[in-house]
Design an enzyme around this catalytic site. Structure first.
Site, PDB file in Angstrom:
ATOM      1  CE  LYS A 188      -4.027   1.909   0.435  1.00 46.54           C
ATOM      2  NZ  LYS A 188      -3.661   2.755  -0.718  1.00 46.54           N
ATOM      3  CE  LYS A 190       3.668   6.588   6.464  1.00 48.60           C
ATOM      4  NZ  LYS A 190       3.501   7.623   5.439  1.00 48.60           N
ATOM      5  CE  LYS A 219       4.645   7.576  -1.352  1.00 51.18           C
ATOM      6  NZ  LYS A 219       3.872   7.979  -0.176  1.00 51.18           N
ATOM      7  CB  THR A 253      -2.609  12.630   5.940  1.00 50.55           C
ATOM      8  OG1 THR A 253      -3.008  11.601   5.037  1.00 50.55           O
ATOM      9  CG2 THR A 253      -1.152  12.448   6.301  1.00 50.55           C
ATOM     10  CG  ASN A 307      -4.322  16.018   1.745  1.00 55.15           C
ATOM     11  OD1 ASN A 307      -3.919  15.103   2.443  1.00 55.15           O
ATOM     12  ND2 ASN A 307      -5.614  16.273   1.601  1.00 55.15           N
ATOM     13  CB  SER A 358      -5.814   4.326   2.268  1.00 52.57           C
ATOM     14  OG  SER A 358      -5.590   5.547   1.613  1.00 52.57           O
TER      15      SER A 358
END
Ligand code: NAD
Length: 429
Positions: free
Chosen positions: A71, A95, A107, A191, A222, A362
């Site tokens: 992810k 994470k 990523k 986030t 963001n 997510s």
């Protein structure tokens, strides 16, 4: 004296190696976990509006999927490199593990500058990314999401390309989609809000009232925007924010000593998180150099832009008043600066804990897509806060009981979880 050049992947490895040593991890597991499992380096030819074809370099890197499908976001940035993506993929593994969700780390990145591309060019780039990668992403393989300069619209184009090739609906293949099209309420805020949930928990532990604190933030995209919003809602005062100015090709800091009006700053920023300088001046903001955010006399620093921003070279400029650093960005502090931060008695909430709200939401988005039933925003944010607080508490308690800084404590928790998974799967003896 020449300035040190930092490589994010070397930073990620240095952080891992330090804690692998503390945990006395065996050499096989160490080698496995300090190296990405799979890497895709590919090019995307895009037909430009003027009839020419431009070829973009792209990456997708899977660091580890022992805990679940990989992810991680896809970053659009002109300075993207394979090593930045490797570092970000590695941090995604830690994470997901620290918040204890069943996902691994991955990523992606494309070397590009979206503000220079038309909407049509951006759409063709997004679709090209998925065409090249189709067999390597999927709800049970690797699930992309937005990151720097990529957004919900980009995710929807990618989803549509995937579903067109697959010939069916697979909303779990990508997260960060628009609400109403498989997206989760609260994902936009997640986030930044997550950053502030961890900050709130730390302030509580330090017996500091948020209303009595001030903060300075790097970035106004963001993560930074929603961190600033929630922090000011809690009564804190944001004194300065900094962001990149595309036209000037440099960063500026916008300051108001009495406290920034976040709503007002949002109204004069573009979709890439750049505040309009002249409009800010007209509203009474001081416009300072890009690095001025770091030197403000505040209690809290929130780096929420890019990596390698807090280094020994700039550490001396940080005000003695600063007692907390919340790493909203990934990798904003270099490993050689951690000891200086600890010596100064500053509590640092490490990136892969502090900004884990995004991936947690997510994950909630995937769960909702699988059920085809969507929760209210309140329900999403309640679950998010619960998960972030639980993760923060375990890290904070371990840091106190073992006299570790919070980065090492968080690494210990994550590495143990992933090391246990690779052992149980039989990948290492
Ligand atoms: P974004 O593209 O929305 O915003 C980035 C911001 O940083 C913009 O305001 C931009 O102007 C600013 N910026 C860029 N270069 C700068 C510089 N040199 N000095 C000052 N400001 C600069 O990106 P984002 O999604 O907010 O991501 C920010 C950071 O948070 C990144 O490190 C990203 O990997 C990390 N992160 C993002 C998410 C997410 O869900 N968006 C999740 C976890 C971590």
């Amino acid at each position: 004296m020449s300035m040190a050049v930092y490589n994010p992947f070397e930073n990620a490895r240095a952080q891992f190696d330090k804690v692998a040593e503390q945990l006395n991890l065996d050499s096989g597991t160490r080698e496995l976990l300090r190296t990405p499992m799979k890497e895709f380096h590919f090019t995307i030819p895009v037909k430009m509006d003027n009839g020419s074809t431009k070829v973009f370099q792209a990456y997708r890197i899977k660091h580890n999927d022992a805990l679940g499908p990989a992810k991680g976001g896809i970053r659009f940035h002109p300075h993207e490199t394979a090593d930045t993506v490797r570092a970000l993929a590695t941090w995604m593994t830690w994470k997901c593990a620290v918040v204890d969700i069943p996902l691994g780390g991955g990523k992606g990145g494309v070397v590009c500058n979206p503000p220079d591309l038309s909407q049509g060019e951006q759409e063709r780039l997004c679709r090209g990314y998925i065409r090249r990668l189709f067999s390597q992403v999927g709800p049970n393989i690797d699930v992309p999401a937005p990151d720097v300069m990529s957004n919900a619209q980009h995710m929807l184009w990618m989803l549509d390309e995937y579903e067109t090739i697959a010939g069916g609906h697979y909303p779990g293949v990508i997260t960060g989609k628009p609400v109403g099209l498989g997206g989760s309420l609260g994902r936009t805020e997640a986030t930044g809000y997550g950053v502030v949930y961890t900050l709130e928990a730390l302030l509580k532990a330090k017996k500091l009232a948020p209303e009595a604190t001030t903060a300075s933030i790097q970035g106004f995209g963001n993560v930074a925007e929603y961190a600033a919003r929630l922090y000011t809602e809690m009564g804190g005062k944001v004194i300065a924010v900094s962001c990149w100015n595309q036209a000037a090709q440099k960063a500026y800091t916008f300051k108001k000593s009495g406290g920034c009006n976040i709503e007002q700053l949002v109204s004069i920023k573009d979709s890439f998180g750049s505040i309009e300088t002249e409009k800010a001046k007209a509203l009474g903001y001081e416009v300072l150099d890009g690095d001025a955010w770091l030197t403000q006399e505040v209690d809290i620093l929130i780096p929420a832009a890019l990596e390698n921003q807090i280094t020994p070279a700039v550490f001396g400029k940080i005000s003695k008043k600063v007692s907390v650093i919340c790493e909203g960005a990934n990798g904003p502090t270099t490993p050689d600066c951690d000891p200086l931060i600890a010596e100064a008695g500053i509590s640092l909430i490490p990136d892969f804990l502090c900004n884990a709200g995004g991936v947690t939401c997510s994950y909630f988005e995937q769960v909702q897509c699988n059920m085809n039933y969507f929760w209210s925003k309140e329900e999403v944010l309640d679950k998010l806060k619960f998960t972030m607080n639980k993760a923060f508490d375990s890290v904070y308690e371990l840091s106190l009981s073992q006299k570790l800084n919070m980065r090492d404590a968080a690494y210990q928790i994550s590495i143990k979880r992933v090391a246990n998974a690779v052992k149980l799967r039989g990948w290492v003896s």
